[in-house]
Design a protein around this motif. Structure first.
Motif, PDB file in Angstrom:
ATOM      1  N   LEU A   1      21.536 -17.268  32.924  1.00 26.76           N
ATOM      2  CA  LEU A   1      20.414 -17.632  32.880  1.00 26.76           C
ATOM      3  C   LEU A   1      19.394 -17.117  33.904  1.00 26.76           C
ATOM      4  CD1 LEU A   1      20.235 -21.315  31.984  1.00 26.76           C
ATOM      5  CD2 LEU A   1      19.909 -18.885  30.380  1.00 26.76           C
ATOM      6  N   PRO A   2      18.313 -16.100  34.024  1.00 21.91           N
ATOM      7  CA  PRO A   2      17.403 -15.738  34.813  1.00 21.91           C
ATOM      8  C   PRO A   2      16.934 -16.510  36.332  1.00 21.91           C
ATOM      9  CG  PRO A   2      16.122 -15.948  33.374  1.00 21.91           C
ATOM     10  CD  PRO A   2      17.734 -16.481  33.055  1.00 21.91           C
ATOM     11  N   THR A   3      16.781 -16.227  36.812  1.00 23.57           N
ATOM     12  CA  THR A   3      15.925 -16.812  37.795  1.00 23.57           C
ATOM     13  C   THR A   3      14.284 -16.959  37.416  1.00 23.57           C
ATOM     14  OG1 THR A   3      15.259 -15.378  39.259  1.00 23.57           O
ATOM     15  CG2 THR A   3      17.104 -16.794  39.768  1.00 23.57           C
ATOM     16  N   GLU A   4      13.810 -17.234  37.692  1.00 23.79           N
ATOM     17  CA  GLU A   4      12.016 -17.740  38.076  1.00 23.79           C
ATOM     18  C   GLU A   4      11.183 -16.472  38.339  1.00 23.79           C
ATOM     19  OE1 GLU A   4       8.050 -20.123  37.378  1.00 23.79           O
ATOM     20  OE2 GLU A   4       9.332 -21.252  39.251  1.00 23.79           O
ATOM     21  N   ALA A   5      12.073 -15.944  38.927  1.00 20.21           N
ATOM     22  CA  ALA A   5      11.624 -14.892  40.384  1.00 20.21           C
ATOM     23  C   ALA A   5      11.745 -13.501  38.578  1.00 20.21           C
ATOM     24  CB  ALA A   5      11.899 -14.826  41.319  1.00 20.21           C
TER      25      ALA A   5
ATOM     26  N   TRP B   1      10.344 -20.718  23.821  1.00 18.64           N
ATOM     27  CA  TRP B   1      10.594 -20.622  25.426  1.00 18.64           C
ATOM     28  C   TRP B   1      11.320 -20.537  25.617  1.00 18.64           C
ATOM     29  CZ3 TRP B   1       7.639 -23.013  28.377  1.00 18.64           C
ATOM     30  CH2 TRP B   1       6.307 -23.569  28.272  1.00 18.64           C
ATOM     31  N   GLU B   2      12.379 -20.317  27.061  1.00 21.56           N
ATOM     32  CA  GLU B   2      13.140 -19.406  27.663  1.00 21.56           C
ATOM     33  C   GLU B   2      13.923 -20.195  28.371  1.00 21.56           C
ATOM     34  OE1 GLU B   2      12.991 -15.272  27.635  1.00 21.56           O
ATOM     35  OE2 GLU B   2      12.728 -15.121  25.226  1.00 21.56           O
ATOM     36  N   TRP B   3      15.427 -20.688  28.372  1.00 21.29           N
ATOM     37  CA  TRP B   3      15.517 -21.322  29.630  1.00 21.29           C
ATOM     38  C   TRP B   3      15.955 -20.272  31.088  1.00 21.29           C
ATOM     39  CZ3 TRP B   3      15.697 -26.787  29.615  1.00 21.29           C
ATOM     40  CH2 TRP B   3      15.827 -27.264  28.209  1.00 21.29           C
ATOM     41  N   THR B   4      15.689 -21.461  32.600  1.00 21.36           N
ATOM     42  CA  THR B   4      16.025 -20.900  32.950  1.00 21.36           C
ATOM     43  C   THR B   4      17.324 -21.266  33.311  1.00 21.36           C
ATOM     44  OG1 THR B   4      14.545 -21.412  34.696  1.00 21.36           O
ATOM     45  CG2 THR B   4      13.778 -19.400  33.767  1.00 21.36           C
ATOM     46  N   SER B   5      17.578 -20.824  35.179  1.00 20.47           N
ATOM     47  CA  SER B   5      18.343 -21.317  35.861  1.00 20.47           C
ATOM     48  C   SER B   5      18.288 -22.099  36.528  1.00 20.47           C
ATOM     49  CB  SER B   5      19.044 -20.383  36.303  1.00 20.47           C
ATOM     50  OG  SER B   5      18.423 -19.210  37.566  1.00 20.47           O
TER      51      SER B   5
END
Length: 318
Positions: free
Chosen positions: A174-178, A249-253
């Motif tokens: 999963l991606p980070t917010e940045a 919506w997409e989850w992040t890490s």
């Protein structure tokens, strides 16, 4: 057509994601080896200085500001959200059972239930969310909605824990917010949306899948969809990414945290204990109520919660 700003800049609205409260904890699912059967199509995202947040926060309580800069390494990102076809391949290969299936119920938006559907329990203060027995990724709106699980649409009713299990299997993360914001901006810099700053409306400019009409009862579906759109719909951004805002919506890490800045020091406070960060908004967002289909917008939910508008998108180390 001019649309009103949200009634309050400060109060988060609960149209976004109801949270499962007091549910039994499920055992984590571990994937010990990637099988190689995943069919992903990631695109290259250049590294560099990522912009995160905004100088002009709209929902202040979500800690959308300030605008910050972070270094990111080059990475790859799925051009689209994980589809039902991909998620089905994961389930077939591993025998994975999602948390909604293990709990036996999940959250469904009220207009997606037929009028003759049996009585359901609503969420206090957001009664448009109904707890529906049997709702899961295979039946996103409960029993009888199997046809809504279309191969080319994003998989929904996916919890953060489900998303992590899928990522392990697919060899991604999963991606980070940045990373997510850097990718969503598509090389345009400090913009509000993946296409720039032009505001969607309910009349003649609808570049993404969001709500049109009067929330929560009247969705005219003028953009062509009253629920999820195909994962590859609307125009991609400058990096070739589809539906980075709207749709699901997409989850992040990362955990969902509220940052506060003070003159003497920077302090980071937890948002809601244990919540995970989501980005991008969904087909239920509208400027009059839940203005979260902006790149800087953010929201959080408990890692075991699934809804009919929560999905995922993976990134991969370059």
């Amino acid at each position: 057509m001019s649309l009103p700003l949200p009634a309050s800049r400060d109060a988060p609205k609960s149209c976004c994601t109801p949270a499962r409260v007091g549910g039994a904890q499920s055992d984590p699912f571990e994937v010990t080896e990637k099988t190689g059967q995943d069919q992903s199509e990631p695109v290259d995202i250049p590294g560099g200085t990522a912009l995160v947040g905004t100088k002009e926060p709209i929902i202040v309580a979500d800690a959308e500001g300030p605008l910050r800069k972070k270094k990111v390494r080059p990475f790859r990102m799925d051009a689209e959200a994980v589809t039902n076809k991909r998620f089905a391949a994961f389930v077939e290969d591993t025998g994975y059972v999602t948390e909604a299936e293990r709990f036996g119920n999940s959250f469904v938006f009220h207009t997606h239930l037929p009028q003759d559907f049996p009585p359901t329990q609503g969420v206090a203060g957001a009664e448009w969310w109904r707890m529906v027995d049997g709702a899961c990724w295979r039946r996103p709106n409960g029993p009888g909605s199997e046809d809504e699980c279309k191969d080319d649409h994003p998989a929904v009713q996916i919890s953060w824990n489900d998303a992590r299990a899928f990522a392990d299997w697919a060899g991604g993360r999963l991606p980070t917010e940045a990373e997510w914001e850097h990718a969503a901006r598509g090389g345009l810099g400090d913009v509000r949306f993946p296409w720039g700053d032009q505001e969607p409306n309910d009349e003649d400019y609808m570049p993404c899948n969001i709500w049109q009409g009067r929330f929560p009862h009247v969705n005219t579906g003028l953009d062509g969809y009253k629920s999820t759109a195909p994962a590859r719909s609307f125009e991609p951004n400058g990096y070739g990414l589809f539906n980075m805002v709207g749709n699901v919506w997409e989850w992040t890490s990362e955990p969902f945290k509220i940052r506060t800045l003070r003159k003497a020091s920077r302090q980071v406070h937890a948002g809601k204990e244990g919540y995970k960060l989501q980005k991008g908004g969904s087909f239920l967002c509208h400027i009059s109520y839940c203005y979260r289909y902006r790149i800087a917008a953010r929201h959080g939910n408990s890692p075991d919660t699934a809804t009919g508008h929560q999905g995922l998108r993976l990134v991969y180390d370059a």
